[in-house]
Design a protein around this motif. Structure first.
Motif, PDB file in Angstrom:
ATOM      1  N   GLY A 122       0.756  -1.241   0.000  1.00 28.65           N
ATOM      2  CA  GLY A 122       0.000   0.000   0.000  1.00 28.65           C
ATOM      3  C   GLY A 122       0.783   1.284   0.000  1.00 28.65           C
ATOM      4  N   SER A 123       2.080   1.236  -0.258  1.00 32.22           N
ATOM      5  CA  SER A 123       2.828   2.486  -0.358  1.00 32.22           C
ATOM      6  C   SER A 123       2.274   3.327  -1.499  1.00 32.22           C
ATOM      7  N   ALA A 124       2.199   4.627  -1.291  1.00 37.45           N
ATOM      8  CA  ALA A 124       1.738   5.507  -2.355  1.00 37.45           C
ATOM      9  C   ALA A 124       2.729   5.513  -3.511  1.00 37.45           C
ATOM     10  N   ALA A 125       3.996   5.370  -3.181  1.00 32.98           N
ATOM     11  CA  ALA A 125       5.071   5.266  -4.176  1.00 32.98           C
ATOM     12  C   ALA A 125       6.276   4.683  -3.465  1.00 32.98           C
ATOM     13  N   VAL A 126       7.204   4.149  -4.244  1.00 32.94           N
ATOM     14  CA  VAL A 126       8.466   3.641  -3.700  1.00 32.94           C
ATOM     15  C   VAL A 126       9.605   4.361  -4.400  1.00 32.94           C
ATOM     16  N   LEU A 127      10.512   4.915  -3.616  1.00 36.48           N
ATOM     17  CA  LEU A 127      11.672   5.621  -4.144  1.00 36.48           C
ATOM     18  C   LEU A 127      12.913   4.889  -3.659  1.00 36.48           C
ATOM     19  N   ALA A 128      13.687   4.339  -4.594  1.00 34.29           N
ATOM     20  CA  ALA A 128      14.866   3.545  -4.259  1.00 34.29           C
ATOM     21  C   ALA A 128      16.123   4.388  -4.396  1.00 34.29           C
ATOM     22  N   ILE A 129      16.886   4.502  -3.328  1.00 29.97           N
ATOM     23  CA  ILE A 129      18.166   5.216  -3.350  1.00 29.97           C
ATOM     24  C   ILE A 129      19.227   4.261  -3.881  1.00 29.97           C
ATOM     25  N   VAL A 130      19.840   4.625  -5.003  1.00 23.51           N
ATOM     26  CA  VAL A 130      20.858   3.794  -5.655  1.00 23.51           C
ATOM     27  C   VAL A 130      22.219   4.439  -5.405  1.00 23.51           C
ATOM     28  N   PRO A 131      23.030   3.894  -4.500  1.00 23.91           N
ATOM     29  CA  PRO A 131      24.290   4.563  -4.134  1.00 23.91           C
ATOM     30  C   PRO A 131      25.297   4.630  -5.276  1.00 23.91           C
ATOM     31  N   ASP A 132      25.317   3.623  -6.141  1.00 27.52           N
ATOM     32  CA  ASP A 132      26.309   3.557  -7.198  1.00 27.52           C
ATOM     33  C   ASP A 132      25.812   4.307  -8.441  1.00 27.52           C
ATOM     34  N   ALA A 133      26.564   5.330  -8.863  1.00 24.01           N
ATOM     35  CA  ALA A 133      26.133   6.173  -9.982  1.00 24.01           C
ATOM     36  C   ALA A 133      26.040   5.380 -11.280  1.00 24.01           C
ATOM     37  N   ALA A 134      26.985   4.469 -11.515  1.00 24.60           N
ATOM     38  CA  ALA A 134      26.953   3.672 -12.739  1.00 24.60           C
ATOM     39  C   ALA A 134      25.735   2.755 -12.758  1.00 24.60           C
TER      40      ALA A 134
ATOM     41  N   GLU B 108      -4.992  -7.754 -19.948  1.00 24.55           N
ATOM     42  CA  GLU B 108      -6.283  -7.726 -19.258  1.00 24.55           C
ATOM     43  C   GLU B 108      -6.165  -7.349 -17.796  1.00 24.55           C
ATOM     44  N   THR B 109      -4.932  -7.118 -17.329  1.00 23.87           N
ATOM     45  CA  THR B 109      -4.737  -6.783 -15.918  1.00 23.87           C
ATOM     46  C   THR B 109      -5.246  -5.376 -15.641  1.00 23.87           C
ATOM     47  N   ASP B 110      -6.007  -5.240 -14.572  1.00 31.20           N
ATOM     48  CA  ASP B 110      -6.504  -3.927 -14.157  1.00 31.20           C
ATOM     49  C   ASP B 110      -6.314  -3.792 -12.649  1.00 31.20           C
ATOM     50  N   ASP B 111      -5.032  -3.772 -12.231  1.00 33.25           N
ATOM     51  CA  ASP B 111      -4.744  -3.730 -10.800  1.00 33.25           C
ATOM     52  C   ASP B 111      -4.244  -2.362 -10.354  1.00 33.25           C
ATOM     53  N   GLY B 112      -4.547  -1.324 -11.152  1.00 31.09           N
ATOM     54  CA  GLY B 112      -4.160   0.023 -10.771  1.00 31.09           C
ATOM     55  C   GLY B 112      -2.720   0.330 -11.122  1.00 31.09           C
ATOM     56  N   ALA B 113      -2.464   1.597 -11.403  1.00 33.22           N
ATOM     57  CA  ALA B 113      -1.109   2.018 -11.748  1.00 33.22           C
ATOM     58  C   ALA B 113      -0.268   2.142 -10.479  1.00 33.22           C
ATOM     59  N   GLN B 114       0.958   1.644 -10.561  1.00 30.18           N
ATOM     60  CA  GLN B 114       1.898   1.757  -9.454  1.00 30.18           C
ATOM     61  C   GLN B 114       2.979   2.757  -9.821  1.00 30.18           C
TER      62      GLN B 114
END
Length: 469
Positions: free
Chosen positions: A153-165, A183-189
């Motif tokens: 149920g997170s409204a959004a997920v933001l992943a911190i990627v330490p490695d620039a490459a 046919e999937t209708d499970d809402g946009a994530q």
């Protein structure tokens, strides 16, 4: 008359190498769904299986051999991200953040953020609902964590990627789009990637370092942040028609149940940027090797005495985009799912040398373990670390079958060799380096013989007496 295939390990290795060389060649263009590479892959597999003596298993006269799967390709078009601390807006440099939606458009108005570190499955919905979950993309289960956070149920997920490459590579992958069942209708994530520089601007360098250190502790709990964000992401969508390939080796008593063998055929196609580089992800290990093992098993079963139960062979599409092909198979199966007495998935198998142990991906999740372990011992193979192997259980087609109560396992030397598997995941997984000049077929050849024994056991009414409804 087709000559009987050899059962020596050297002969099996040569046979596997020949199939992998074809399926992982540049001519197959990385086997991406909906491309010419798919057509070449399925044509080669179908011709191979027909020559072996298998029959179509779709049970659909309108679609023999090839079961259609309708997908949507969702490609990022644009996004906007605004961060606030109170009334003050926090600006990030260009390239510090990327946002994606799995639907046509996602909009999130000034939602609060919570730092979850490496947690996901162990969190309650009350800790995530309506919040942006900020996670660390620096551990082996990062993809599963992101999915768990979205599912909870997170409204959004933001992943911190330490490695620039790595951030650059991930953003490139995501720019190519992702598939979902039409046919999937499970809402946009809504999810995104954030650079470490961006995280340090948002949180402060010292606080980010303290939070990352605290997240390593066993008692860590999510920490509310003093920032809010407004996110908007827009994508383009088009339909892609792809296929599962389904074949059957008839048994003496088809009403006694079925043994299912499966391996996914798809990979990522052209996956690198720039000129003068290898731009094709050939997927030799993942999963041309699984397809080669599937065909090697079929050759030997087809030329042996007829088994009691039917044996089905399934090559699935779009596994790499969320197990979509096997999900489509389970939603519209060519046979009742409850008649499958055992399903054996074969994936990423050309990793371990001869003489190594065998692990069960999905151990403890079905009633098949004891029978499998007895056959492993009978063949004088050693049991591996099933707990380590189970780290991958959600990342393979058997997981989707388990959700439909189909007893599914992956029995593998590859996932029993932790050092070799982690080296592969680090250096070649989903990269152009996964080519046929860097495969290890010793364990895979032994696994062919192991799977022959497993299929013969589960397809025998005397050896495995459980009857499907």
């Amino acid at each position: 008359m087709v000559s009987a295939p050899g059962d020596s390990l050297d002969a099996i290795e040569s046979e596997l190498a020949a199939d992998i060389a074809v399926l992982a060649s540049d001519g197959f263009e990385g086997r991406r769904p909906g491309t010419d590479g798919e057509a070449k892959t399925l044509r080669y597999l179908a011709q191979t299986w027909q020559a072996i003596g298998l029959e179509s298993g779709t049970n659909d006269p309108a679609h023999p051999w090839f079961a259609p799967v309708a997908l949507q390709l969702i490609t990022p078009e644009r996004f906007e991200a605004r961060f606030f601390r109170g009334k003050r807006r926090i600006a990030l440099p260009d390239g510090a953040i990327h946002l994606y939606t799995s639907g046509r458009r996602s909009l999130l108005e000034r939602s609060p953020a919570v730092f979850v570190g490496r947690e996901g499955e162990n969190l309650d919905r009350s800790e995530l609902a309506g919040r942006i979950a900020v996670m660390l993309w620096d551990h082996p289960r990062q993809a599963e964590q992101r999915e768990a956070l979205l599912e909870k149920g997170s409204a959004a997920v933001l992943a911190i990627v330490p490695d620039a490459a790595e951030l650059t590579e991930l953003a490139f992958w995501r720019s190519k789009g992702a598939y979902r069942l039409a046919e999937t209708d499970d809402g946009a994530q809504l999810d995104g990637l954030l650079s470490q520089e961006g995280a340090e601007i948002l949180l402060g360098a010292e606080r980010f370092a303290a939070l990352a250190a605290a997240a390593r502790g066993e008692s860590f709990r999510p920490v509310p942040l003093e920032i809010e964000a407004r996110f908007e992401a827009v994508s383009l969508s088009r339909e892609v028609r792809t296929h599962n390939l389904i074949a059957r080796l008839p048994g003496k008593q088809p009403d006694a149940g079925t043994v299912l063998l499966l391996a996914h055929w798809d990979h990522f196609g052209r996956c690198a940027e720039g000129q003068g580089t290898d731009q094709i992800c050939n997927g030799a290990v993942d999963n041309a090797s699984g397809l080669a093992v599937l065909s090697a098993i079929a050759r030997r079963l087809a030329q042996a005495p007829q088994l009691d139960r039917d044996v089905y062979f399934l090559a699935t599409t779009a596994e790499e985009w969320g197990l979509l092909g096997v999900r489509a198979f389970a939603q519209d199966p060519p046979l009742p799912l409850e008649t499958i007495v055992a399903a054996l998935n074969i994936d990423t198998i050309a990793v371990a040398p001869r003489g190594g142990p065998v692990a069960i991906v999905g151990h403890g999740m079905t009633a098949l373990d004891r029978d499998v372990e007895r056959i492993i011992a009978k063949l004088e193979r050693k049991p591996g670390d099933h707990q380590y192997a189970n780290r991958y259980v959600r990342r393979q087609d058997g997981w989707a079958l388990l959700q439909h109560d189909v007893p599914a396992l992956m029995v593998s030397s590859a996932f029993a060799d932790r050092e070799a598997m982690e080296a592969y995941m680090r250096d070649r997984y989903h990269r152009a380096a996964d080519a046929d000049d860097a495969i290890q077929l010793g364990g895979a050849a032994e696994d062919v013989l192991l799977h022959l024994a497993l299929v013969r056991h589960f397809a025998s009414l005397d050896a495995y007496s459980v009857r499907a409804p």
